[in-house]
Motif scaffolding. Structure first.
Motif, PDB file in Angstrom:
ATOM      1  N   GLY A 164       0.838  -1.193   0.000  1.00 33.86           N
ATOM      2  CA  GLY A 164       0.000   0.000   0.000  1.00 33.86           C
ATOM      3  C   GLY A 164       0.876   1.247   0.000  1.00 33.86           C
ATOM      4  O   GLY A 164       1.692   1.435   0.897  1.00 33.86           O
ATOM      5  N   ALA A 188       0.098   6.373   4.600  1.00 37.74           N
ATOM      6  CA  ALA A 188       0.606   5.494   5.662  1.00 37.74           C
ATOM      7  C   ALA A 188       1.779   4.660   5.163  1.00 37.74           C
ATOM      8  O   ALA A 188       2.810   4.553   5.832  1.00 37.74           O
ATOM      9  N   LEU A 220       4.992  -1.853  -2.162  1.00 40.02           N
ATOM     10  CA  LEU A 220       4.247  -2.490  -3.256  1.00 40.02           C
ATOM     11  C   LEU A 220       2.884  -1.812  -3.352  1.00 40.02           C
ATOM     12  O   LEU A 220       2.083  -1.889  -2.410  1.00 40.02           O
ATOM     13  N   GLY A 232      -0.046   7.342  -3.511  1.00 37.59           N
ATOM     14  CA  GLY A 232      -0.845   8.371  -2.827  1.00 37.59           C
ATOM     15  C   GLY A 232      -2.205   7.917  -2.359  1.00 37.59           C
ATOM     16  O   GLY A 232      -2.789   8.533  -1.474  1.00 37.59           O
ATOM     17  N   GLY A 233      -2.764   6.856  -2.957  1.00 40.59           N
ATOM     18  CA  GLY A 233      -4.083   6.366  -2.511  1.00 40.59           C
ATOM     19  C   GLY A 233      -5.119   7.482  -2.518  1.00 40.59           C
ATOM     20  O   GLY A 233      -5.264   8.215  -3.504  1.00 40.59           O
ATOM     21  N   ARG A 234      -5.800   7.645  -1.390  1.00 38.61           N
ATOM     22  CA  ARG A 234      -6.861   8.659  -1.301  1.00 38.61           C
ATOM     23  C   ARG A 234      -6.307  10.077  -1.219  1.00 38.61           C
ATOM     24  O   ARG A 234      -7.074  11.037  -1.268  1.00 38.61           O
ATOM     25  N   GLY A 238     -12.139  14.647  -3.188  1.00 42.59           N
ATOM     26  CA  GLY A 238     -13.024  15.277  -2.206  1.00 42.59           C
ATOM     27  C   GLY A 238     -12.233  16.289  -1.384  1.00 42.59           C
ATOM     28  O   GLY A 238     -11.022  16.427  -1.550  1.00 42.59           O
ATOM     29  N   TYR A 249     -15.477  14.579  10.003  1.00 44.71           N
ATOM     30  CA  TYR A 249     -16.197  13.960   8.886  1.00 44.71           C
ATOM     31  C   TYR A 249     -17.184  12.893   9.366  1.00 44.71           C
ATOM     32  O   TYR A 249     -17.887  12.301   8.552  1.00 44.71           O
ATOM     33  N   TRP A 261      -3.243  17.664  -2.314  1.00 48.38           N
ATOM     34  CA  TRP A 261      -2.496  16.723  -1.477  1.00 48.38           C
ATOM     35  C   TRP A 261      -1.482  15.907  -2.286  1.00 48.38           C
ATOM     36  O   TRP A 261      -0.597  15.278  -1.734  1.00 48.38           O
ATOM     37  N   THR A 317       1.743  -3.007  -8.702  1.00 48.08           N
ATOM     38  CA  THR A 317       2.108  -4.292  -8.091  1.00 48.08           C
ATOM     39  C   THR A 317       1.033  -4.662  -7.067  1.00 48.08           C
ATOM     40  O   THR A 317       0.991  -4.115  -5.971  1.00 48.08           O
ATOM     41  N   LEU A 375      -3.090  -0.727   4.070  1.00 48.37           N
ATOM     42  CA  LEU A 375      -4.293  -0.639   3.237  1.00 48.37           C
ATOM     43  C   LEU A 375      -5.500  -0.827   4.150  1.00 48.37           C
ATOM     44  O   LEU A 375      -5.338  -0.924   5.352  1.00 48.37           O
ATOM     45  N   LEU A 430      -5.802 -10.363   2.449  1.00 48.59           N
ATOM     46  CA  LEU A 430      -4.414 -10.735   2.163  1.00 48.59           C
ATOM     47  C   LEU A 430      -3.852 -11.707   3.201  1.00 48.59           C
ATOM     48  O   LEU A 430      -2.954 -12.476   2.889  1.00 48.59           O
ATOM     49  N   THR A 436     -19.267  13.236  -2.525  1.00 47.62           N
ATOM     50  CA  THR A 436     -18.658  14.547  -2.782  1.00 47.62           C
ATOM     51  C   THR A 436     -18.932  14.997  -4.207  1.00 47.62           C
ATOM     52  O   THR A 436     -19.066  14.182  -5.122  1.00 47.62           O
ATOM     53  N   MET A 475     -17.508   7.556  -0.823  1.00 44.48           N
ATOM     54  CA  MET A 475     -16.048   7.509  -0.629  1.00 44.48           C
ATOM     55  C   MET A 475     -15.708   7.158   0.818  1.00 44.48           C
ATOM     56  O   MET A 475     -16.304   7.715   1.741  1.00 44.48           O
ATOM     57  N   LEU A 519      -8.492  10.286  10.540  1.00 39.44           N
ATOM     58  CA  LEU A 519      -8.204  10.647   9.144  1.00 39.44           C
ATOM     59  C   LEU A 519      -6.709  10.538   8.835  1.00 39.44           C
ATOM     60  O   LEU A 519      -6.051   9.589   9.257  1.00 39.44           O
ATOM     61  N   ASP A 530      -4.303  12.060  10.021  1.00 40.11           N
ATOM     62  CA  ASP A 530      -3.475  12.060  11.237  1.00 40.11           C
ATOM     63  C   ASP A 530      -3.350  10.650  11.824  1.00 40.11           C
ATOM     64  O   ASP A 530      -2.292  10.264  12.322  1.00 40.11           O
TER      65      ASP A 530
HETATM   66  C1  LIG Z   1     -13.540  12.721   0.636  1.00 40.54           C
HETATM   67  C2  LIG Z   1     -12.383  12.615   1.568  1.00 40.54           C
HETATM   68  C3  LIG Z   1     -12.016  13.691   2.360  1.00 40.54           C
HETATM   69  C4  LIG Z   1     -10.956  13.605   3.252  1.00 40.54           C
HETATM   70  N1  LIG Z   1     -10.579  14.697   3.970  1.00 40.54           N
HETATM   71  C5  LIG Z   1      -9.528  14.632   4.814  1.00 40.54           C
HETATM   72  C6  LIG Z   1      -9.101  15.773   5.530  1.00 40.54           C
HETATM   73  O1  LIG Z   1      -9.638  16.857   5.367  1.00 40.54           O
HETATM   74  N2  LIG Z   1      -8.051  15.657   6.393  1.00 40.54           N
HETATM   75  C7  LIG Z   1      -7.411  14.458   6.589  1.00 40.54           C
HETATM   76  O2  LIG Z   1      -6.467  14.391   7.397  1.00 40.54           O
HETATM   77  N3  LIG Z   1      -7.795  13.349   5.920  1.00 40.54           N
HETATM   78  C8  LIG Z   1      -8.833  13.414   5.034  1.00 40.54           C
HETATM   79  N4  LIG Z   1      -9.228  12.308   4.341  1.00 40.54           N
HETATM   80  C9  LIG Z   1      -8.628  11.019   4.703  1.00 40.54           C
HETATM   81  C10 LIG Z   1      -7.265  10.773   4.073  1.00 40.54           C
HETATM   82  O3  LIG Z   1      -7.343  10.919   2.668  1.00 40.54           O
HETATM   83  C11 LIG Z   1      -6.883   9.331   4.416  1.00 40.54           C
HETATM   84  O4  LIG Z   1      -6.968   9.134   5.825  1.00 40.54           O
HETATM   85  C12 LIG Z   1      -5.476   8.973   4.011  1.00 40.54           C
HETATM   86  O5  LIG Z   1      -5.208   9.384   2.690  1.00 40.54           O
HETATM   87  C13 LIG Z   1      -5.332   7.460   4.174  1.00 40.54           C
HETATM   88  O6  LIG Z   1      -4.078   7.026   3.782  1.00 40.54           O
HETATM   89  P1  LIG Z   1      -3.733   5.464   3.849  1.00 40.54           P
HETATM   90  O7  LIG Z   1      -2.355   5.323   3.360  1.00 40.54           O
HETATM   91  O8  LIG Z   1      -4.035   4.969   5.209  1.00 40.54           O
HETATM   92  O9  LIG Z   1      -4.783   4.729   2.898  1.00 40.54           O
HETATM   93  P2  LIG Z   1      -5.031   4.834   1.318  1.00 40.54           P
HETATM   94  O10 LIG Z   1      -4.815   6.210   0.840  1.00 40.54           O
HETATM   95  O11 LIG Z   1      -6.361   4.218   1.081  1.00 40.54           O
HETATM   96  O12 LIG Z   1      -3.890   3.924   0.685  1.00 40.54           O
HETATM   97  C14 LIG Z   1      -3.972   2.536   0.553  1.00 40.54           C
HETATM   98  C15 LIG Z   1      -3.201   2.134  -0.678  1.00 40.54           C
HETATM   99  O13 LIG Z   1      -3.141   0.707  -0.748  1.00 40.54           O
HETATM  100  C16 LIG Z   1      -3.235   0.328  -2.092  1.00 40.54           C
HETATM  101  N5  LIG Z   1      -3.652  -1.071  -2.151  1.00 40.54           N
HETATM  102  C17 LIG Z   1      -4.880  -1.576  -1.866  1.00 40.54           C
HETATM  103  N6  LIG Z   1      -4.883  -2.905  -2.039  1.00 40.54           N
HETATM  104  C18 LIG Z   1      -3.631  -3.259  -2.434  1.00 40.54           C
HETATM  105  C19 LIG Z   1      -3.014  -4.501  -2.772  1.00 40.54           C
HETATM  106  N7  LIG Z   1      -3.687  -5.650  -2.728  1.00 40.54           N
HETATM  107  N8  LIG Z   1      -1.711  -4.494  -3.151  1.00 40.54           N
HETATM  108  C20 LIG Z   1      -0.994  -3.335  -3.191  1.00 40.54           C
HETATM  109  N9  LIG Z   1      -1.548  -2.134  -2.885  1.00 40.54           N
HETATM  110  C21 LIG Z   1      -2.839  -2.099  -2.513  1.00 40.54           C
HETATM  111  C22 LIG Z   1      -4.244   1.304  -2.673  1.00 40.54           C
HETATM  112  O14 LIG Z   1      -4.147   1.386  -4.085  1.00 40.54           O
HETATM  113  C23 LIG Z   1      -3.851   2.609  -1.971  1.00 40.54           C
HETATM  114  O15 LIG Z   1      -2.932   3.360  -2.729  1.00 40.54           O
HETATM  115  C24 LIG Z   1     -10.261  12.386   3.396  1.00 40.54           C
HETATM  116  C25 LIG Z   1     -10.602  11.291   2.583  1.00 40.54           C
HETATM  117  C26 LIG Z   1     -11.637  11.408   1.672  1.00 40.54           C
HETATM  118  C27 LIG Z   1     -11.977  10.244   0.806  1.00 40.54           C
END
Ligand SMILES: Cc1cc2nc3c(=O)[nH]c(=O)nc-3n(C[C@H](O)[C@H](O)[C@H](O)COP(=O)(O)OP(=O)(O)OC[C@H]3O[C@@H](n4cnc5c(N)ncnc54)[C@H](O)[C@@H]3O)c2cc1C
Length: 411
Positions: free
Chosen positions: A2, A6, A24, A31-33, A47, A153, A183, A205, A236, A244, A265, A351, A388, A390
């Motif tokens: 992921g 994070a 991976l 960057g994901g979300r 969003g 949220y 972002w 990957t 993830l 997984l 959104t 979302m 979120l 943080d």
């Molecule tokens: C509409 C909206 C508004 C938001 N507003 C805010 C805000 O104002 N302030 C704030 O702090 N946060 C906000 N957030 C939340 C913030 O975007 C997320 O908390 C943060 O981006 C999460 O990061 P993450 O790495 O935990 O997860 P994710 O960004 O979900 O990353 C997970 C990654 O894992 C990958 N993945 C999944 N399955 C697999 C697999 N099998 N193999 C390899 N890779 C895989 C995905 O492609 C993805 O890139 C908001 C989110 C949304 C949707």
């Protein structure tokens, strides 16, 4: 596994400590979300995204010297939406006095609860229970709930922990930043930092499974390859993590019991902001949000505007088919005349804003996967700190430290 915030943050912390790290990522882009998409010079986050100025994500970015700029959000006159009309939003003591949202008695009640929050109020049960104990009039309660939704949220007062929600409301009073360039700027900075530390960023990957075989973790990829690792972090969502590592019953529990925070959104790129448009509005009697993010950050070409509108979904609220119509109606009220100015739009339904809200009746997942030594989790559903982005940042650091500890012990 992921490559969202994070995964990238955990990888950097591990590499800084001397570990050899590969990220991976299933998608072609990291960057994901937190990704940002550019359309005709307009920058669409997924969003509305605001960086909490006193939050763990900003602290992590600043400690890594990631370069970004942005403007303080919500500094102008803000509006509340109630009964189909706009009122001054009571977001400060001055604004409480001036608002037409409620009368004198309710103003006094609202000041009392506002002050209690600022003075460090906390609770051991749900936020709804805490609100019950405050004995508020319906209008004051609805306004406090709206401010809480804005901070977190989360539209789930009965599920969310009062302690976590009240902490988040205090965090939000420190203000947020809208980030210039979106972002994606933060993601780019993190990816560059990771690469500079020798982290191998492997996009496209997809990981299909992870299990310990002969003393090492074997990661099976969708293309049939296997990678081996001494330790691994699943950065993830809980459902993906459980799929997984089906041998880990604790992850299956998280996947089943985690209550996600979701939103619909509507993101609008406008040629210009129509005259008379307001910058910000928050729904009091409906869980909606409106903000002109380009008012404080570079997200649009000269003269253009980038506007985010959202509905905070309650648990079990499947995104309604008419979600876009509802959000367009918010735009009609707050910035009449917008329809002829649209250059581009992005509508996202249901979302996942956060994979798990902090509940009052069970802790969020711990970073260690109990059934699989050497396997850890990180993300906005993990750990006890923040919400979120943080929570993603705080748990990434915790998971990286736990993995380093494990690696030291394993040698
Ligand atoms: C509409 C909206 C508004 C938001 N507003 C805010 C805000 O104002 N302030 C704030 O702090 N946060 C906000 N957030 C939340 C913030 O975007 C997320 O908390 C943060 O981006 C999460 O990061 P993450 O790495 O935990 O997860 P994710 O960004 O979900 O990353 C997970 C990654 O894992 C990958 N993945 C999944 N399955 C697999 C697999 N099998 N193999 C390899 N890779 C895989 C995905 O492609 C993805 O890139 C908001 C989110 C949304 C949707």
């Amino acid at each position: 596994m992921g490559g969202g915030l994070a995964g990238l943050l955990a990888a950097i912390e591990l590499a800084q400590a001397g570990a050899r790290v590969t990220v991976l990522e299933a998608a072609g882009e990291f960057g994901g979300r937190a990704r940002t998409r550019e359309v005709d010079g307009f920058l669409f986050n997924r969003g509305p995204h605001a960086l909490y100025r006193d939050g763990a994500l900003k602290r992590a970015l600043d400690s890594l010297d990631i370069r970004y700029s942005g403007g303080r959000s919500l500094s102008g006159a803000r509006k509340a939406i109630a009964g189909g009309t706009l009122h001054p939003l009571p977001a400060s003591f001055g604004a409480i006095l001036g608002t037409s949202l409620f009368g004198l008695r309710d103003k006094a009640g609202y000041v009392r609860v506002f002050k209690a929050v600022m003075d460090g109020a906390t609770g051991t049960a749900s936020f709804a229970r805490w609100l019950d104990d405050q004995q508020l009039t319906p209008m004051v309660r609805a306004t406090v709930e709206a401010m809480a939704r804005l901070a977190s949220y989360a539209n789930a007062a009965a599920d969310i922990s009062a302690r976590a929600m009240l902490d988040q409301m205090r965090l939000a009073t420190g203000g947020t930043l809208y980030v210039d360039g979106g972002w994606g700027t933060l993601v780019h900075g993190l990816a560059e930092t990771a690469r500079g530390l020798g982290v191998d960023l492997a996009g496209n990957t997809v990981v299909r499974g992870v299990r310990r075989v002969d003393g090492a973790l074997a990661l099976t990829l969708a293309n049939g390859d296997t990678r081996h690792a001494d330790a691994a972090i699943l950065a993830l969502g809980p459902r993906e993590a459980a799929a997984l590592a089906p041998q880990a019953a604790s992850l299956a529990d998280e996947a089943e019991l985690a209550r996600a925070v979701r939103a619909n959104t509507l993101d609008l790129a406008l040629r210009r902001l129509p005259p008379g448009a307001h910058d910000f509005a928050l729904g009091i009697d409906a869980p909606v949000y409106f903000s002109v993010h380009s008012g404080s950050a570079r997200l649009a070409p000269d003269g253009g505007a980038l506007v985010h509108i959202a509905r905070y979904l309650a648990p079990g609220d499947t995104s309604a088919a008419d979600s876009v119509t509802e959000l367009e109606a918010v735009a009609d009220l707050v910035m009449p005349g917008w329809r002829t100015e649209v250059v581009s739009r992005q509508a996202l339904r249901g979302m996942v804003v956060s994979n798990a809200l902090p509940r009052w009746d069970r802790p969020r997942a711990a970073v260690r996967v109990a059934e699989e030594p050497g396997l850890f989790v990180a993300g906005d559903w993990v750990g006890e700190h923040g919400m979120l982005g943080d929570a993603a940042a705080a748990s990434a650091s915790e998971a990286a430290q736990a993995a380093l500890h494990w690696l030291e012990g394993a040698q």
